[in-house]
Scaffold this motif. Structure first.
Motif, PDB file in Angstrom:
ATOM      1  N   MET A   1      21.445  23.203 -15.501  1.00 37.64           N
ATOM      2  CA  MET A   1      22.500  22.235 -15.686  1.00 37.64           C
ATOM      3  C   MET A   1      22.067  20.899 -15.066  1.00 37.64           C
ATOM      4  N   ILE A   2      22.376  19.839 -15.739  1.00 34.04           N
ATOM      5  CA  ILE A   2      22.022  18.499 -15.276  1.00 34.04           C
ATOM      6  C   ILE A   2      23.161  17.950 -14.432  1.00 34.04           C
ATOM      7  N   ASP A   3      22.806  17.386 -13.281  1.00 34.76           N
ATOM      8  CA  ASP A   3      23.810  16.779 -12.413  1.00 34.76           C
ATOM      9  C   ASP A   3      24.331  15.498 -13.055  1.00 34.76           C
ATOM     10  N   PRO A   4      25.600  15.179 -12.830  1.00 33.59           N
ATOM     11  CA  PRO A   4      26.133  13.921 -13.366  1.00 33.59           C
ATOM     12  C   PRO A   4      25.474  12.747 -12.649  1.00 33.59           C
ATOM     13  N   PRO A   5      25.412  11.601 -13.303  1.00 27.29           N
ATOM     14  CA  PRO A   5      24.806  10.430 -12.659  1.00 27.29           C
ATOM     15  C   PRO A   5      25.657   9.966 -11.483  1.00 27.29           C
ATOM     16  N   PRO A   6      25.035   9.284 -10.532  1.00 26.37           N
ATOM     17  CA  PRO A   6      25.817   8.739  -9.417  1.00 26.37           C
ATOM     18  C   PRO A   6      26.762   7.656  -9.927  1.00 26.37           C
ATOM     19  N   PRO A   7      27.772   7.324  -9.156  1.00 29.87           N
ATOM     20  CA  PRO A   7      28.703   6.267  -9.584  1.00 29.87           C
ATOM     21  C   PRO A   7      27.981   4.931  -9.735  1.00 29.87           C
ATOM     22  N   TYR A   8      28.564   4.076 -10.561  1.00 27.41           N
ATOM     23  CA  TYR A   8      28.001   2.744 -10.779  1.00 27.41           C
ATOM     24  C   TYR A   8      28.924   1.723 -10.139  1.00 27.41           C
ATOM     25  N   ASP A   9      28.370   0.829  -9.357  1.00 27.27           N
ATOM     26  CA  ASP A   9      29.155  -0.153  -8.614  1.00 27.27           C
ATOM     27  C   ASP A   9      29.158  -1.484  -9.364  1.00 27.27           C
ATOM     28  N   VAL A  10      30.253  -1.735 -10.102  1.00 27.48           N
ATOM     29  CA  VAL A  10      30.336  -2.959 -10.898  1.00 27.48           C
ATOM     30  C   VAL A  10      30.458  -4.203 -10.016  1.00 27.48           C
ATOM     31  N   THR A  11      31.003  -4.032  -8.828  1.00 28.30           N
ATOM     32  CA  THR A  11      31.099  -5.163  -7.901  1.00 28.30           C
ATOM     33  C   THR A  11      29.707  -5.601  -7.461  1.00 28.30           C
ATOM     34  N   ALA A  12      28.860  -4.634  -7.112  1.00 30.55           N
ATOM     35  CA  ALA A  12      27.485  -4.962  -6.715  1.00 30.55           C
ATOM     36  C   ALA A  12      26.728  -5.599  -7.873  1.00 30.55           C
ATOM     37  N   LEU A  13      26.965  -5.134  -9.087  1.00 29.92           N
ATOM     38  CA  LEU A  13      26.322  -5.729 -10.261  1.00 29.92           C
ATOM     39  C   LEU A  13      26.756  -7.181 -10.410  1.00 29.92           C
ATOM     40  N   GLY A  14      28.055  -7.436 -10.307  1.00 27.30           N
ATOM     41  CA  GLY A  14      28.561  -8.808 -10.421  1.00 27.30           C
ATOM     42  C   GLY A  14      27.982  -9.727  -9.363  1.00 27.30           C
ATOM     43  N   VAL A  15      27.892  -9.214  -8.141  1.00 27.17           N
ATOM     44  CA  VAL A  15      27.318 -10.001  -7.045  1.00 27.17           C
ATOM     45  C   VAL A  15      25.853 -10.309  -7.332  1.00 27.17           C
ATOM     46  N   SER A  16      25.107  -9.332  -7.836  1.00 24.17           N
ATOM     47  CA  SER A  16      23.682  -9.564  -8.111  1.00 24.17           C
ATOM     48  C   SER A  16      23.493 -10.581  -9.232  1.00 24.17           C
ATOM     49  N   ILE A  17      24.374 -10.563 -10.222  1.00 21.05           N
ATOM     50  CA  ILE A  17      24.287 -11.553 -11.302  1.00 21.05           C
ATOM     51  C   ILE A  17      24.586 -12.945 -10.751  1.00 21.05           C
ATOM     52  N   ALA A  18      25.623 -13.047  -9.938  1.00 21.27           N
ATOM     53  CA  ALA A  18      25.974 -14.343  -9.347  1.00 21.27           C
ATOM     54  C   ALA A  18      24.840 -14.870  -8.466  1.00 21.27           C
ATOM     55  N   LYS A  19      24.262 -13.994  -7.648  1.00 23.62           N
ATOM     56  CA  LYS A  19      23.149 -14.412  -6.776  1.00 23.62           C
ATOM     57  C   LYS A  19      21.942 -14.844  -7.600  1.00 23.62           C
TER      58      LYS A  19
END
Length: 87
Positions: A1-19
């Protein structure tokens, strides 16, 4: 069985795009023009009000002149740590 992917942090993504945008010395208007993504949509993504599709993320990365993976990895959560942007 494959483990589910870890959660995705949309806030961190937004911050990285802004930076990344600020590091490239681009305004929202300039990145919107370069990427073909509306200024409003960029604001929503940077503020984590919306999760971008991969095609949108690709367009933003292209507008910034960086690989899409450089942006996407910053939303990946590893345990309790969030990848840090290096812009």
């Amino acid at each position: 069985m494959i483990d589910p992917p870890p959660p995705y942090d949309v806030t961190a993504l937004g911050v990285s795009i802004a930076k990344a945008r600020q590091a490239a010395r681009l305004t929202l208007e300039q990145l919107a023009e370069r990427s073909g993504i509306s200024r409003r949509q960029l604001i929503d993504i940077e503020q984590a009000n919306k999760t971008p599709r991969i095609t949108t993320l690709h367009a933003i990365a292209h507008g910034l002149g960086i690989p899409v993976g450089d942006l996407a990895q910053h939303g990946c959560v590893h345990g309790d740590d969030v990848a840090e942007a290096s812009y």
